[in-house]
Scaffold this motif. Structure first.
Motif, PDB file in Angstrom:
ATOM      1  N   MET A  77       0.653  -1.154  -0.010  1.00  0.00           N
ATOM      2  CA  MET A  77      -0.074  -0.068  -0.164  1.00  0.00           C
ATOM      3  C   MET A  77       0.905   1.232  -0.056  1.00  0.00           C
ATOM      4  SD  MET A  77      -2.828  -1.321  -0.347  1.00  0.00           S
ATOM      5  CE  MET A  77      -3.872   0.058  -0.161  1.00  0.00           C
ATOM      6  N   LEU A  78       2.015   1.254   0.820  1.00  0.00           N
ATOM      7  CA  LEU A  78       2.886   2.493   0.589  1.00  0.00           C
ATOM      8  C   LEU A  78       3.461   2.462  -0.833  1.00  0.00           C
ATOM      9  CD1 LEU A  78       4.758   1.884   4.222  1.00  0.00           C
ATOM     10  CD2 LEU A  78       3.338   3.842   3.529  1.00  0.00           C
ATOM     11  N   GLY A  79       3.680   1.556  -1.280  1.00  0.00           N
ATOM     12  CA  GLY A  79       4.249   1.603  -2.795  1.00  0.00           C
ATOM     13  C   GLY A  79       3.119   1.929  -3.617  1.00  0.00           C
ATOM     14  N   LEU A  80       2.014   1.611  -3.554  1.00  0.00           N
ATOM     15  CA  LEU A  80       0.827   2.218  -4.440  1.00  0.00           C
ATOM     16  C   LEU A  80       0.768   3.786  -4.204  1.00  0.00           C
ATOM     17  CD1 LEU A  80      -1.371   1.845  -6.304  1.00  0.00           C
ATOM     18  CD2 LEU A  80      -2.935   1.170  -4.399  1.00  0.00           C
ATOM     19  N   PHE A  83       3.361   5.636  -5.998  1.00  0.00           N
ATOM     20  CA  PHE A  83       3.246   5.573  -7.156  1.00  0.00           C
ATOM     21  C   PHE A  83       2.210   6.509  -7.600  1.00  0.00           C
ATOM     22  CE2 PHE A  83       0.537   3.986 -10.814  1.00  0.00           C
ATOM     23  CZ  PHE A  83       1.450   3.972 -11.716  1.00  0.00           C
ATOM     24  N   SER A  84       0.956   6.739  -6.988  1.00  0.00           N
ATOM     25  CA  SER A  84       0.141   7.585  -7.143  1.00  0.00           C
ATOM     26  C   SER A  84       0.474   9.161  -7.053  1.00  0.00           C
ATOM     27  CB  SER A  84      -1.223   7.323  -6.248  1.00  0.00           C
ATOM     28  OG  SER A  84      -1.543   6.103  -6.524  1.00  0.00           O
ATOM     29  N   HIS A  85       1.314   9.404  -6.051  1.00  0.00           N
ATOM     30  CA  HIS A  85       1.941  10.703  -5.623  1.00  0.00           C
ATOM     31  C   HIS A  85       2.602  10.987  -6.964  1.00  0.00           C
ATOM     32  CE1 HIS A  85       0.801  10.980  -1.178  1.00  0.00           C
ATOM     33  NE2 HIS A  85       0.045  10.737  -2.086  1.00  0.00           N
ATOM     34  N   GLU A  88       0.658  11.918  -9.637  1.00  0.00           N
ATOM     35  CA  GLU A  88      -0.215  13.218  -9.575  1.00  0.00           C
ATOM     36  C   GLU A  88       0.893  14.524  -9.772  1.00  0.00           C
ATOM     37  OE1 GLU A  88      -1.747  13.123  -5.560  1.00  0.00           O
ATOM     38  OE2 GLU A  88      -3.062  11.684  -6.239  1.00  0.00           O
ATOM     39  N   LYS A  89       1.978  14.365  -9.562  1.00  0.00           N
ATOM     40  CA  LYS A  89       2.692  15.451  -9.581  1.00  0.00           C
ATOM     41  C   LYS A  89       3.297  15.706 -11.178  1.00  0.00           C
ATOM     42  CE  LYS A  89       5.556  15.257  -5.345  1.00  0.00           C
ATOM     43  NZ  LYS A  89       6.787  14.778  -4.648  1.00  0.00           N
ATOM     44  N   HIS A  90       3.339  14.530 -11.992  1.00  0.00           N
ATOM     45  CA  HIS A  90       3.489  14.757 -13.255  1.00  0.00           C
ATOM     46  C   HIS A  90       2.319  15.408 -14.075  1.00  0.00           C
ATOM     47  CE1 HIS A  90       7.415  12.720 -13.577  1.00  0.00           C
ATOM     48  NE2 HIS A  90       7.094  11.908 -13.082  1.00  0.00           N
ATOM     49  N   GLU A  91       1.258  15.146 -13.613  1.00  0.00           N
ATOM     50  CA  GLU A  91       0.004  15.635 -14.188  1.00  0.00           C
ATOM     51  C   GLU A  91      -0.747  16.706 -13.489  1.00  0.00           C
ATOM     52  OE1 GLU A  91      -2.702  12.199 -14.218  1.00  0.00           O
ATOM     53  OE2 GLU A  91      -1.442  11.131 -15.796  1.00  0.00           O
ATOM     54  N   GLY A 119      -2.120   8.864 -15.464  1.00  0.00           N
ATOM     55  CA  GLY A 119      -1.465   8.343 -14.433  1.00  0.00           C
ATOM     56  C   GLY A 119      -2.503   8.276 -13.164  1.00  0.00           C
ATOM     57  N   MET A 120      -3.193   9.147 -12.978  1.00  0.00           N
ATOM     58  CA  MET A 120      -4.191   8.922 -11.871  1.00  0.00           C
ATOM     59  C   MET A 120      -5.200   7.873 -11.932  1.00  0.00           C
ATOM     60  SD  MET A 120      -7.424  11.695 -10.710  1.00  0.00           S
ATOM     61  CE  MET A 120      -8.254  11.050 -12.135  1.00  0.00           C
TER      62      MET A 120
END
Length: 259
Positions: A77-80, A83-85, A88-91, A119-120
């Motif tokens: 879950m920390l890895g997910l 990945f999500s954060h 979000e920065k790229h988008e 990405g999101m």
């Protein structure tokens, strides 16, 4: 192979994800209503962990397998989340253009397509695969556990459907396109459920303890780091806080009646 009961309970949350999102594209929910659903979902999911999964782990009494499964669940879950954060920065939207510069010319009568937040959506899809896998974990523990977990996740997916639809609407994405995205996301949930049901149907007690602890960690992360975090974006009121405890109490009583 999955039974008819398991398939029905897996379809229920997936269908609510699409329905809630479709309704939100027509009539977006208020921030208070979405926060209330998030509080309710958090209480329900927390109750399933406390009433169904934890007692099974205590009864099996396999501390090593439990510790390993729990640690893997937290790491996943920390890895997910990382990945999500990162996506979000790229988008993040680009800064507004300099008004002193002339805009680039475009052929007449053309509309620039609005890009989907890939990405999101990828992060949400992976999260939904794990949620679907939880259904398999629940039914591996027993029919009662599977049914209660399916209902709990259904409430969570209602809130997710509302959030996805609202986000797509803010980006100016058409309703029909949003509906296609929601159907695709529900398919990822069903894929995760199918994988979980097939792979976890014949587990030994040792493996089951590890899988159940993985599921408990993932669900606790869902409650504390996702549902309640998003729910608290709205100003907290006594009514909103009560929704959490109402959800917990309802599933606590259901757990007692079903035993």
């Amino acid at each position: 192979m999955p039974t008819l009961e398991q398939l029905i309970f897996a379809l229920f949350p997936a269908a609510l994800l699409v329905v809630s999102g479709a309704v939100a594209t027509l009539r977006p929910p208020t921030a208070w209503m979405r926060s209330a659903i998030l509080h309710l979902a958090a209480g329900v999911v927390f109750a399933v962990v406390a009433v169904e999964l934890i007692p099974d782990l205590l009864r099996d009494h396999r501390p090593i397998e439990t510790a390993i499964g729990f640690a893997i669940g937290v790491a996943a879950m920390l890895g997910l989340r990382a990945f999500s954060h990162a996506n979000e920065k790229h988008e993040r939207p680009e800064p507004p253009a300099d008004p002193t510069k002339e805009p680039q010319s475009r052929p007449p009568n053309t509309v620039e397509p609005i890009a989907l937040p890939i990405g999101m959506l990828a992060g949400i899809a992976i999260d939904l695969v794990i949620d679907g896998f939880m259904i398999g974990i629940g039914f591996a523990a027993g029919s009662k556990e599977g049914r209660m977990l399916a209902v709990a996740l259904a409430i969570e997916l209602v809130s997710l459907g509302l959030a996805v639809a609202a986000g797509m609407s803010k980006l100016g994405i058409a309703r029909a396109r949003s509906l296609v995205v929601l159907i695709g996301l529900s398919a990822t949930f069903l894929a995760g459920a199918a994988i979980g049901m097939v792979l976890l149907s014949q587990l030994s007690n040792a493996w089951l303890a590890g899988v159940l602890s993985f599921g408990a960690a993932a669900l606790l992360f869902l409650v504390t780091e996702e549902l309640l975090t998003e729910a608290h974006e709205e100003e907290e009121t006594l009514a909103l806080t009560a929704m959490f405890f109402a959800g917990f109490l309802a599933f606590l009583i259901l757990g007692m009646l079903g035993s």
